[in-house]
Design a protein around this motif. Structure first.
Motif, mmCIF file in Angstrom:
data_model
loop_
_atom_site.group_PDB
_atom_site.id
_atom_site.type_symbol
_atom_site.label_atom_id
_atom_site.label_comp_id
_atom_site.label_asym_id
_atom_site.label_seq_id
_atom_site.Cartn_x
_atom_site.Cartn_y
_atom_site.Cartn_z
ATOM 1 N N ASP A 158 -24.449 -29.754 26.029
ATOM 2 C CA ASP A 158 -23.687 -30.410 27.084
ATOM 3 C C ASP A 158 -22.364 -30.979 26.590
ATOM 4 O OD1 ASP A 158 -25.639 -29.777 28.864
ATOM 5 O OD2 ASP A 158 -26.605 -31.753 28.826
ATOM 6 N N ASN A 159 -22.222 -31.186 25.300
ATOM 7 C CA ASN A 159 -21.028 -31.837 24.780
ATOM 8 C C ASN A 159 -20.196 -30.954 23.847
ATOM 9 O OD1 ASN A 159 -21.180 -34.893 25.640
ATOM 10 N ND2 ASN A 159 -23.257 -34.273 25.084
ATOM 11 N N TYR A 161 -17.647 -28.102 22.634
ATOM 12 C CA TYR A 161 -16.363 -27.682 23.197
ATOM 13 C C TYR A 161 -16.533 -26.398 24.014
ATOM 14 C CZ TYR A 161 -11.497 -26.120 23.396
ATOM 15 O OH TYR A 161 -10.280 -25.696 23.813
ATOM 16 N N GLU A 162 -17.367 -25.501 23.519
ATOM 17 C CA GLU A 162 -17.571 -24.247 24.216
ATOM 18 C C GLU A 162 -18.479 -24.444 25.425
ATOM 19 O OE1 GLU A 162 -17.632 -24.478 20.992
ATOM 20 O OE2 GLU A 162 -16.151 -23.034 20.237
ATOM 21 N N LEU A 163 -18.316 -23.514 26.364
ATOM 22 C CA LEU A 163 -19.198 -23.460 27.518
ATOM 23 C C LEU A 163 -20.255 -22.402 27.204
ATOM 24 C CD1 LEU A 163 -16.357 -24.477 28.581
ATOM 25 C CD2 LEU A 163 -17.069 -23.673 30.818
ATOM 26 N N ASN A 178 -24.345 -28.104 30.444
ATOM 27 C CA ASN A 178 -23.687 -29.082 31.305
ATOM 28 C C ASN A 178 -22.159 -29.007 31.225
ATOM 29 O OD1 ASN A 178 -24.241 -31.205 33.197
ATOM 30 N ND2 ASN A 178 -23.336 -32.621 31.714
ATOM 31 N N SER A 179 -21.660 -28.452 30.088
ATOM 32 C CA SER A 179 -20.207 -28.368 29.913
ATOM 33 C C SER A 179 -19.560 -27.468 30.960
ATOM 34 C CB SER A 179 -19.872 -27.852 28.514
ATOM 35 O OG SER A 179 -20.564 -26.639 28.254
ATOM 36 N N HIS A 180 -20.365 -26.633 31.619
ATOM 37 C CA HIS A 180 -19.815 -25.781 32.658
ATOM 38 C C HIS A 180 -19.339 -26.561 33.881
ATOM 39 C CE1 HIS A 180 -21.167 -22.215 30.506
ATOM 40 N NE2 HIS A 180 -20.524 -21.481 31.395
ATOM 41 N N LYS A 181 -19.629 -27.843 33.888
ATOM 42 C CA LYS A 181 -19.156 -28.662 35.013
ATOM 43 C C LYS A 181 -17.629 -28.734 35.056
ATOM 44 C CE LYS A 181 -23.219 -31.586 35.696
ATOM 45 N NZ LYS A 181 -23.764 -32.966 35.669
ATOM 46 N N ILE A 182 -16.996 -28.279 33.963
ATOM 47 C CA ILE A 182 -15.533 -28.217 33.950
ATOM 48 C C ILE A 182 -15.010 -27.356 35.101
ATOM 49 C CG2 ILE A 182 -15.434 -26.210 32.428
ATOM 50 C CD1 ILE A 182 -12.962 -27.337 31.156
ATOM 51 N N ARG A 260 -14.658 -20.581 25.494
ATOM 52 C CA ARG A 260 -13.713 -21.691 25.251
ATOM 53 C C ARG A 260 -12.608 -21.678 26.304
ATOM 54 N NH1 ARG A 260 -11.281 -21.878 19.439
ATOM 55 N NH2 ARG A 260 -10.987 -19.637 19.819
ATOM 56 N N ASP A 261 -12.202 -22.869 26.712
ATOM 57 C CA ASP A 261 -11.062 -23.027 27.625
ATOM 58 C C ASP A 261 -9.779 -22.913 26.793
ATOM 59 O OD1 ASP A 261 -9.121 -23.690 29.423
ATOM 60 O OD2 ASP A 261 -9.882 -25.706 29.860
#
Length: 840
Positions: A158-159, A161-163, A178-182, A260-261
């Motif tokens: 969830d934390n 950097y990568e999705l 959870n990082s996909h919430k971006i 990665r964004d």
């Protein structure tokens, strides 16, 4: 009730009671690997097996049973759990796999799992609890470790950097960190949806091919960059690494994606590309401007046209312009403006600085003004209503043009459309372009200075040429005029003695005419060299011109229409009226000769005032207030080569024998002698306009025009005249002329002898006529000494010399009587009569 109680007793241990079960199976309980216990509802153990005691650190079951007097308080790590345990037993009759912590004898906690039942009596009351307890510490620790690992993994997922996400082999999401919430979506709503569903349309085809190849080739690694749709409709740039998760047969069963964004990196890369592109275009533009020598050598207007066009193309703006600051620093004048869309050049707009002081202050202080939103920016919003809004300009980038440390103008780059960001390299480029414009202006000023220097040199050469002509004229004037005086005088006297019908009379007339023309040429030459002797008076130019219009009309001919347009409020001028006649005559004759057949010649007067700014922009003009005299025609006009030599002495476009080339040279000399100047406008086939500017006289009122003296003068009455002339032939002709006019003449070739003769003369001497330049005593000193002998004597000075030999400034004192050699009998008679008639 019996059935119910039986049912409850038959649960875990069958129908046997604990004591009975304990008695019947003592070996089983003693050797069982799991703990067995019997306890009362009140919280006391009735019995326990060795495994139960050992599990909790006791040596024997007896020690365990006797040590634990209150199960809830002594054995349970949480007393509330005992209450919960009892509640389940009382309500359900049994507890299955009840996990809780018990207190070890050494104080540590032991995880156990208990299965128990409540045993009731025949009345349904609980008699005791019996059950089995198994230690589960190892399992619980493993579960806790697993949970901790799972929690930590989830935290990392969830934390990170990568999705991170998992899909099936079709690309449908099965798991998203959870990082996909971006992306702004509810993650649960994404599960089951395909990863390609959110790819930017422009990237979809390529990414779809990559995905297909990735799965089909069972690649363990694949990388791709693409744009992905967010919930708010915007897109992010993603860089994704895909890995195949294979089953035991080596076939893909799941796909793991780490993304990665890279939006900011992409923006940076694009910004770098844009910057490099701008730099390339700017370098090319600077090269065009700097290496093109014509930009620095052409006329300013043409140079600025090319610069504004280059600027518009290189920095991609709708309008590029150069504005010049007026000399009084009150206005900006558009020198050149290029519109990119229409490819149109224009100029001439004016902005008053008082209407936008904030902008002017900013450009002076910072040398640059840039505004992304020019219509709201405090520095430029003053331009909004009258300039920005009508033109549709939204963004502005201006740079000051500094020449010799002073603000000379502004380069203006204007954007039309959505507001635009200005980059630092564009600001620097605008300043560089302004520097190039400044160099163009500097070069233009230098060229102008060089032209002015050349013109000054030409004027100096002209002045030297005129001085040489003047020196030549002065050198020959005295002797030439003396000879002409003798020729002209004797010819006139001889004509008086010969019958008009005689052939000799005609010959004498030709001699007189030739002498007169020769004298006229000498006078013109002296006028050009500004050595003509003049007697200036305060004149009304209108009166002077009007008095000679009749003669001018006869001079130019009846087939030419002569128009006269005087200014009724004309200022006075101070000059010799005869010079006005000379100027007008020469200009009108020149105009007449330029007109073929019927035509028009116009004479006009007016008033003009020129300030320093006007004169700096108009070569040849002089600052001050002037009376204008213009003579124009609709004749053949003149080309540039002719105009350049127009005032040169002896230059003429007329046929040989029809002009001396001294007419306009005379005009030039007269105007210059009177501190004026001439402007000429002429085009081949369009006619010519000569405009003479004479300084306004502020010292007094104009004198009325004098009537010309008639030639038939009254003869003398025997007055005595002393004539002093160092040239014997001139002395003889003067004596003869005066005697023919009826005067008594005392003649002397030497000033000293003249003084002696005057001192010994009986009676009055009424008039002294003396040459100005003589050996020994000059004419003025002689007149003063004669005047001491004869206080009432009058005096006339005569000379064949130029004006500067007679007067230091070339202008005689107004009280001095002077006659220029050569002169005729009638001219001498008129002068003598006028002087003798003056009151003392």
């Amino acid at each position: 009730m019996t059935e119910d109680n039986s049912s409850r007793r038959d649960g875990m241990f069958g129908s046997q009671s604990i004591p009975e079960f304990h008695r019947q199976c003592p070996e089983i309980l003693e050797n069982a690997p799991i703990g067995f216990f019997v306890s009362t509802p009140a919280g006391k153990f009735l019995t326990a097996n060795p495994a139960m005691a050992k599990m909790l650190g006791y040596e024997t079951p007896a020690e365990f049973v006797t040590s634990i007097r209150d199960i809830a308080a002594q054995l349970y790590s949480d007393a509330a759990r005992r209450d919960h345990f009892k509640h389940i037993l009382e309500t359900r009759g049994e507890v299955v796999n009840y996990e809780h912590q018990l207190i070890h004898k050494n104080g540590s906690l032991v995880w156990v799992s208990t299965n128990a039942r409540a045993v009731t009596d025949d009345h349904g009351r609980t008699s005791y609890y019996q059950g089995f307890t198994t230690p589960i510490d190892a399992r619980k620790k493993a579960e806790e470790a697993l949970q901790e690992n799972s929690r930590l993994l989830q935290y990392i997922m969830d934390n990170i950097y990568e999705l991170v996400s998992l899909t099936d082999i079709e690309g449908n999401f099965t798991f998203l960190a959870n990082s996909h919430k971006i992306l702004g979506y509810d993650l649960d709503s994404l599960v089951g949806r395909n990863v390609l569903e959110f790819v930017h349309p422009e990237d979809l085809a390529q990414l779809s091919n990559v995905f297909t190849e990735f799965v089909a080739n069972r690649e363990t690694f694949r990388q791709a960059e693409y744009r992905y749709l967010r919930a708010d409709g915007s897109h992010l740039w993603f860089e994704t690494i895909g890995r195949c998760i294979l089953d035991e047969n080596g076939d893909p069963k799941e796909l793991l994606f780490s993304t990665r964004d890279v939006t900011e990196r992409k923006k940076t890369e694009q910004a770098l590309r844009d910057s490099e592109n701008r730099a390339r275009r700017q370098r090319a533009a600077v090269a065009k401007m700097v290496l093109d020598e014509s930009i620095f050598t052409e006329e300013i207007s043409e140079s600025l046209r090319r610069i504004t066009e280059i600027l518009s193309e290189s920095i991609d703006v709708a309008r590029a312009s150069v504005w010049m600051l007026s000399k009084d620093c009150t206005e900006l004048h558009c020198a050149s403006l290029f519109e990119a869309e229409t490819k149109r050049h224009c100029s001439g707009d004016v902005l008053k600085i008082t209407e936008f002081p904030e902008y002017f202050d900013a450009i002076q202080k910072g040398s640059r003004v840039y505004a992304e939103n020019a219509q709201t920016d405090p520095k430029t919003q003053g331009l909004t209503r009258n300039y920005l809004e009508p033109m549709g300009i939204t963004s502005l980038l201006d740079a000051a043009v500094i020449v010799e440390g002073m603000l000379a103008g502004v380069i203006c780059l204007e954007h039309i459309g959505p507001v635009r960001k200005w980059y630092s390299d564009e600001e620097a480029f605008a300043s560089m372009a302004a520097s190039i414009v400044a160099q163009v202006l500097t070069n233009a000023r230098r060229r102008q200075a060089e032209k002015e220097q050349e013109k000054l040199q030409e004027q100096l050469n002209q002045a030297r040429k005129m001085e040489s002509v003047g020196q030549l004229a002065g050198g020959v004037a005295h002797d030439f005029n003396n000879m002409l005086n003798v020729i002209l005088g004797y010819a006139e006297l001889a004509l008086g003695e010969v019958d008009s019908s005689s052939s000799l009379h005609k010959k004498l007339m030709e001699i007189r005419n030739a002498a007169t023309r020769s004298a006229d040429i000498t006078r013109k030459l002296l006028a050009f060299a500004r050595k003509q002797v003049i007697e200036p008076r305060v004149l009304d130019l209108n009166d002077t011109i009007e008095s000679g219009l009749t003669i001018l009309r006869r001079l130019i001919g009846e087939d030419i229409d002569l128009t006269w347009h005087p200014d009724p409020a004309l200022w006075p001028v101070k000059m010799d009226p005869s010079q006005i006649d000379q100027v007008l005559t020469n200009l009108c004759v020149n105009a007449r000769d330029a007109v073929s057949g019927a035509g028009k010649v116009g004479i006009e007067t007016g008033r003009k005032t020129f300030d320093a700014d006007y004169c700096s922009d108009h070569a040849g003009f002089l600052q001050g207030e002037y009376v204008m005299l213009a003579v124009s025609d609709n004749g053949c006009g003149m080309d540039k080569p002719v105009l350049e030599k127009l005032f040169d002495p002896f230059f003429t476009t007329k046929e040989t024998g029809k002009g001396t080339g001294l007419g306009l040279a005379t005009v030039y000399g007269i105007v210059k002698q009177n501190n004026g100047f001439i402007n000429i406008y002429s085009e081949p086939g369009q006619g010519t306009a000569f405009t003479v500017f004479l300084p306004r006289h502020k010292g007094g009122q104009a004198e009325p025009a004098r009537k010309k003296m008639q030639e038939n003068q009254r003869p003398g009455c025997g007055e005595s005249i002393l004539v002093v002339e160092d040239e014997p032939m001139n002395l003889d002709i003067c004596k003869t002329m005066l005697e023919s006019l009826g005067y008594q003449v005392i003649a002397s070739v030497n000033p000293e002898d003249a003084l002696t003769m005057a001192g010994s003369h009986d009676g009055d001497i009424h008039l002294l006529i003396t040459d100005v330049v003589m050996p020994g005593i000059n004419g003025r000193d002689l007149s003063e000494r004669i005047h001491s002998l004869y206080p009432g004597i009058r005096c006339i000075f005569m000379s064949g010399h130029t004006a500067d030999m007679i007067s230091q400034k070339g202008v005689l004192n107004e009280k001095v009587n002077f006659i220029q050699k050569p002169f005729t009998v009638s001219e001498l008679a008129a002068k003598v009569q006028t002087v003798l008639a003056k009151k003392k």
